[in-house]
Scaffold this active site. Structure first.
Site, mmCIF file in Angstrom:
data_model
loop_
_atom_site.group_PDB
_atom_site.id
_atom_site.type_symbol
_atom_site.label_atom_id
_atom_site.label_comp_id
_atom_site.label_asym_id
_atom_site.label_seq_id
_atom_site.Cartn_x
_atom_site.Cartn_y
_atom_site.Cartn_z
ATOM 1 N N TYR A 155 7.738 -3.192 -1.867
ATOM 2 C CA TYR A 155 6.508 -3.954 -1.027
ATOM 3 C C TYR A 155 7.222 -3.792 0.194
ATOM 4 C CZ TYR A 155 3.692 -7.732 -0.631
ATOM 5 O OH TYR A 155 2.509 -8.590 -0.205
ATOM 6 N N LYS A 162 4.959 -10.573 5.344
ATOM 7 C CA LYS A 162 4.522 -11.843 4.517
ATOM 8 C C LYS A 162 5.565 -12.944 4.975
ATOM 9 C CE LYS A 162 0.998 -10.530 2.390
ATOM 10 N NZ LYS A 162 -0.537 -10.747 2.872
HETATM 11 N N1 LIG Z 1 -3.539 -8.134 -4.876
HETATM 12 C C1 LIG Z 1 -2.488 -8.949 -4.858
HETATM 13 O O1 LIG Z 1 -1.867 -8.393 -5.878
HETATM 14 C C2 LIG Z 1 -2.124 -9.868 -3.821
HETATM 15 C C3 LIG Z 1 -1.023 -10.648 -4.263
HETATM 16 C C4 LIG Z 1 -0.607 -11.362 -3.282
HETATM 17 C C5 LIG Z 1 -1.241 -11.481 -2.050
HETATM 18 N N2 LIG Z 1 -2.468 -10.528 -1.912
HETATM 19 C C6 LIG Z 1 -2.801 -10.756 -0.429
HETATM 20 O O2 LIG Z 1 -4.083 -11.127 -0.817
HETATM 21 C C7 LIG Z 1 -4.785 -10.598 0.608
HETATM 22 C C8 LIG Z 1 -6.224 -9.841 0.130
HETATM 23 O O3 LIG Z 1 -5.814 -8.838 -0.381
HETATM 24 P P1 LIG Z 1 -6.452 -8.229 -1.754
HETATM 25 O O4 LIG Z 1 -5.440 -8.000 -2.811
HETATM 26 O O5 LIG Z 1 -7.561 -9.179 -2.017
HETATM 27 O O6 LIG Z 1 -7.043 -6.679 -1.351
HETATM 28 P P2 LIG Z 1 -8.288 -6.058 -0.667
HETATM 29 O O7 LIG Z 1 -8.189 -4.948 -0.453
HETATM 30 O O8 LIG Z 1 -9.490 -6.488 -1.656
HETATM 31 O O9 LIG Z 1 -8.332 -7.086 0.624
HETATM 32 C C9 LIG Z 1 -7.700 -6.820 1.884
HETATM 33 C C10 LIG Z 1 -8.716 -6.823 2.870
HETATM 34 O O10 LIG Z 1 -8.065 -6.511 4.233
HETATM 35 C C11 LIG Z 1 -9.024 -6.310 4.926
HETATM 36 N N3 LIG Z 1 -8.471 -5.529 6.505
HETATM 37 C C12 LIG Z 1 -7.351 -4.627 6.376
HETATM 38 N N4 LIG Z 1 -6.951 -4.382 7.804
HETATM 39 C C13 LIG Z 1 -8.048 -4.951 8.315
HETATM 40 C C14 LIG Z 1 -8.260 -5.118 9.869
HETATM 41 N N5 LIG Z 1 -7.771 -4.363 10.716
HETATM 42 N N6 LIG Z 1 -9.213 -5.904 10.253
HETATM 43 C C15 LIG Z 1 -10.083 -6.654 9.200
HETATM 44 N N7 LIG Z 1 -9.514 -6.610 7.854
HETATM 45 C C16 LIG Z 1 -8.595 -5.919 7.388
HETATM 46 C C17 LIG Z 1 -9.625 -5.090 4.203
HETATM 47 O O11 LIG Z 1 -10.882 -4.664 4.804
HETATM 48 C C18 LIG Z 1 -9.789 -5.951 2.901
HETATM 49 O O12 LIG Z 1 -10.847 -6.597 2.874
HETATM 50 C C19 LIG Z 1 -3.949 -9.848 1.148
HETATM 51 O O13 LIG Z 1 -3.200 -10.624 2.353
HETATM 52 C C20 LIG Z 1 -2.898 -9.205 0.381
HETATM 53 O O14 LIG Z 1 -1.493 -9.038 0.841
HETATM 54 C C21 LIG Z 1 -2.617 -9.841 -2.674
#
Ligand SMILES: NC(=O)c1ccc[n+]([C@@H]2O[C@H](COP(=O)([O-])OP(=O)(O)OC[C@H]3O[C@@H](n4cnc5c(N)ncnc54)[C@H](O)[C@@H]3O)[C@@H](O)[C@H]2O)c1
Length: 266
Positions: A155, A162
């Protein structure tokens, strides 16, 4: 009457129907919330627009959160369309794939800056832009992961981003509390999404989390959406600056036992 009847939410971070932001959007829609969507890059429009239209969104606009002018343009449009907003969802993270494998010590300066800018500073920038539109108070939510407080393999720089994001939540909550604007985060367990696929060995993380978490399950975008309803609504009126875990209890465990030894320890 829905919990969010008469309220408007601006949602960043839907890339497709597996996105955590989409789980939150669906939960808000179910409770009668008016939704506006912003997506990160032009190629995403073909996926995001149909989803947004399926929940009746009037505004679906591109905005790269690394670009101050783009943020300004977007919020101008939001103001013209809705006047005020009540909810902001920040569900955005980005790091170079090369920095999500190998050793953290090898993270490049540019990779570090990029991850921190897009994944942490963007919450500050979007909150600042949303503040003048939250004249009736509001609730802001971001998404984080346990790799911020403990080392999670691969990570790497995202864990550091984060940690910064979670600290931003506390400082923003302190700044904006007197205006009735709350800022919180959900720390979600691993979910198979586009962003997660960028973390090396993610499949193993899923298997391990499912088998070793207290609830013996993986969380879903619906689970996150339902907790988001609480954090974004008046039911959590007394809560700000908090990191709420939606991770099947994973974070309470003190000893992580390799899967092959789990059963023999019972
Ligand atoms: N999937 C997991 O296991 C998990 C766990 C904990 C936290 N998260 C967090 O949840 C959040 C959403 O991620 P997700 O897992 O739904 O994946 P996802 O890929 O569906 O969403 C990530 C989003 O970030 C956007 N993004 C990236 N760079 C960008 C930029 N420059 N401008 C605007 N948008 C931008 C992407 O377009 C995408 O829509 C993130 O912060 C991720 O770290 C995810």
């Amino acid at each position: 009457m829905g919990l969010f009847e008469g309220k408007t939410a601006l949602i960043f971070g839907v890339a497709n129907d597996r996105s955590i932001a989409w789980g939150i959007a669906q939960a808000l829609h179910r409770e009668g919330c008016e939704l506006a969507f912003s997506y990160g890059a032009p190629p995403l429009e073909k996926r995001v627009r149909p989803l947004a239209e399926s929940v009746g969104a009037k505004l679906v606009e591109e905005c790269d959160v690394g670009d101050d002018a783009a943020i300004e343009r977007l919020f101008k449009k939001v103001q013209e369309t809705y006047g005020t907003i009540d909810v902001l969802v920040h569900s955005i993270a980005f790091a170079d794939r090369r920095d999500l494998q190998g050793r953290f010590v090898d993270t490049s300066r540019d990779g570090f800056k990029m991850a921190l800018d897009i994944s942490a500073f963007s919450l500050v920038a979007l909150t600042r832009a949303a503040e003048p539109l939250m004249t009736n108070g509001g609730s802001i939510l971001t998404l984080t992961y346990y790799g911020s407080v403990k080392v999670a393999p691969q990570y790497n720089v995202m864990g550091v981003a984060k940690a910064a994001l979670e600290s931003c939540v506390r400082y923003l909550a302190s700044d904006l509390g007197s205006k009735g604007i709350r800022v919180n985060a959900i720390s979600a367990g691993p979910i198979k999404t586009l962003a997660a696929a960028g973390v090396a060995g993610f499949k193993k993380i899923l298997t391990y989390s499912e088998q070793a978490s207290p609830l013996r399950t993986l969380v879903t975008i619906e689970d996150v959406g339902n907790t988001a309803l609480w954090l974004l609504s008046d039911w959590s009126r007394g809560v700000t600056g908090e990191i709420v875990y939606v991770d099947a209890g994973w974070n309470i465990m003190g000893l992580t036992v390799p899967l092959e030894h789990l059963d023999e320890m019972k």
